[in-house]
Design an enzyme around this catalytic site. Structure first.
Site, PDB file in Angstrom:
ATOM      1  N   LYS A 101      -0.706  -9.524   3.519  1.00 12.03           N
ATOM      2  CA  LYS A 101       0.020  -8.907   4.635  1.00 12.03           C
ATOM      3  C   LYS A 101      -0.897  -7.954   5.366  1.00 12.03           C
ATOM      4  O   LYS A 101      -1.649  -7.200   4.744  1.00 12.03           O
ATOM      5  CB  LYS A 101       1.265  -8.164   4.144  1.00 12.03           C
ATOM      6  CG  LYS A 101       2.093  -7.553   5.296  1.00 12.03           C
ATOM      7  CD  LYS A 101       3.432  -7.023   4.823  1.00 12.03           C
ATOM      8  CE  LYS A 101       3.327  -5.698   4.133  1.00 12.03           C
ATOM      9  NZ  LYS A 101       2.880  -4.604   5.046  1.00 12.03           N
TER      10      LYS A 101
ATOM     11  N   ASP B 123       0.834  -1.198   0.000  1.00 11.81           N
ATOM     12  CA  ASP B 123       0.000   0.000   0.000  1.00 11.81           C
ATOM     13  C   ASP B 123       0.874   1.255   0.000  1.00 11.81           C
ATOM     14  O   ASP B 123       0.360   2.375  -0.063  1.00 11.81           O
ATOM     15  CB  ASP B 123      -0.995  -0.001   1.153  1.00 11.81           C
ATOM     16  CG  ASP B 123      -0.344  -0.063   2.527  1.00 11.81           C
ATOM     17  OD1 ASP B 123       0.896  -0.112   2.617  1.00 11.81           O
ATOM     18  OD2 ASP B 123      -1.096  -0.060   3.527  1.00 11.81           O
ATOM     19  N   SER B 124       2.199   1.063   0.005  1.00 12.90           N
ATOM     20  CA  SER B 124       3.127   2.170  -0.234  1.00 12.90           C
ATOM     21  C   SER B 124       2.861   2.829  -1.574  1.00 12.90           C
ATOM     22  O   SER B 124       3.325   3.948  -1.835  1.00 12.90           O
ATOM     23  CB  SER B 124       4.578   1.678  -0.182  1.00 12.90           C
ATOM     24  OG  SER B 124       4.755   0.529  -0.997  1.00 12.90           O
TER      25      SER B 124
ATOM     26  N   GLU C  19       9.586  -3.453  10.893  1.00 11.29           N
ATOM     27  CA  GLU C  19       9.966  -2.173  10.293  1.00 11.29           C
ATOM     28  C   GLU C  19      10.391  -1.176  11.352  1.00 11.29           C
ATOM     29  O   GLU C  19       9.688  -0.940  12.339  1.00 11.29           O
ATOM     30  CB  GLU C  19       8.799  -1.598   9.483  1.00 11.29           C
ATOM     31  CG  GLU C  19       9.130  -0.265   8.825  1.00 11.29           C
ATOM     32  CD  GLU C  19       8.082   0.199   7.828  1.00 11.29           C
ATOM     33  OE1 GLU C  19       8.265   1.302   7.267  1.00 11.29           O
ATOM     34  OE2 GLU C  19       7.096  -0.530   7.592  1.00 11.29           O
TER      35      GLU C  19
ATOM     36  N   ASP D 187      -0.715  -6.380   0.113  1.00  5.10           N
ATOM     37  CA  ASP D 187      -1.101  -5.647   1.321  1.00  5.10           C
ATOM     38  C   ASP D 187      -2.619  -5.516   1.437  1.00  5.10           C
ATOM     39  O   ASP D 187      -3.293  -5.155   0.458  1.00  5.10           O
ATOM     40  CB  ASP D 187      -0.516  -4.236   1.291  1.00  5.10           C
ATOM     41  CG  ASP D 187       0.716  -4.081   2.161  1.00  5.10           C
ATOM     42  OD1 ASP D 187       0.944  -4.928   3.042  1.00  5.10           O
ATOM     43  OD2 ASP D 187       1.453  -3.097   1.955  1.00  5.10           O
TER      44      ASP D 187
END
Length: 264
Positions: free
Chosen positions: A112, A45-46, A181, A84
């Site tokens: 994810k 989703d970046s 992360e 995602d």
């Protein structure tokens, strides 16, 4: 490249062999990434930030994710595809099952989701129904407003313990992979040693089982990249060469170095 699976990644961890992950959002880059031998591709989703131009990932919808997963799937040739689940698409178990099925039908091999123990019921039900899960702990971008920005997580003893406890719980619930992360490298190293499943790090130091970078960061496109990023396009004469350089640097232990990591 032979099709990569969750089981083959687990075997790499057992052999203490590192692997890599790169984000992709379209068929063209997916083809080059998989041709370079990158084991896993994250359709993240970046895309909300690097493709759509938003300040964070929150505006990304299920329709956006389905569109980009379908595109990546058409170009992929052997990499394991992780899709995602976007913001609020897994707020309850029923919604999680429905939306995960959409991503899998679009071509994802695994979904994810961001969060810890509160997701264990959903993780368990997904895996029972044949949907592999990658969990995501530490800096979880969908919670940026709760976290107060994109900040390193797990620096206090209590915060580190919560992340560690959550990691063990999502593994016990059935997660096949875990992304850590922006946490201290010592914490990431300990979790990676303790878990049976592979751990993918980003800004989590050199001791995780794998490393992931956002496509645009890896290629030097991002104007002000985060500390944990390295431009692998530098010195290469092709994009495929950059992906191969990233993979080689991770597997040799050259990347990430101390300057790409965080301490307590």
């Amino acid at each position: 490249m032979t099709q990569v699976t969750a089981q083959s990644l687990l075997e790499l961890k057992r052999k203490r062999e590192k692997f890599v992950c790169v984000t992709a959002y379209d068929a063209g880059f997916a083809a080059v990434i998989s041709r370079a031998g990158v084991e896993t591709i994250l359709i993240g989703d970046s895309l909300g930030m690097v493709v759509q131009g938003h300040r964070d990932t929150l505006p990304v919808s299920m329709d956006h994710m389905v569109y980009h997963i379908e595109a990546v799937s058409r170009g992929n040739a052997g990499s394991l595809l992780i899709g995602d689940l976007p913001f609020m698409s897994y707020s309850d178990t029923e919604k999680t099952l429905h939306n995960s099925a959409r991503l899998m039908r679009s071509g994802a091999h695994m979904v994810k989701l961001e969060g810890g123990s509160w997701l264990c019921e959903s993780i368990n039900k997904l895996t029972q129904r044949g949907i592999p899960v990658c969990a995501h702990l530490g800096l979880t971008p969908q919670s940026v407003n709760t976290l107060g920005g994109f900040k390193v997580q797990g620096r206090s003893e209590a915060a580190a313990r919560r992340i560690s406890d959550d990691a063990h719980e999502v593994e016990a619930a059935g997660a096949s992979l875990l992304v850590l992360e922006c946490i201290p490298q010592q914490l990431a190293a300990a979790i990676s040693r303790q878990l049976t499943i592979p751990v993918i790090g980003i800004g989590a130091g050199p001791d995780t089982d794998a490393q992931v970078l956002v496509l645009h960061d890896l290629l030097g496109v991002t104007p002000s990249p985060p500390r944990f990023v390295k431009n692998f396009m530098a010195g290469q004469d092709s994009v495929e060469g950059a992906f191969r350089a990233f993979s080689s640097a991770v597997k040799s232990g050259e990347f990430p170095a101390e300057e790409h990591s965080f301490n307590h």
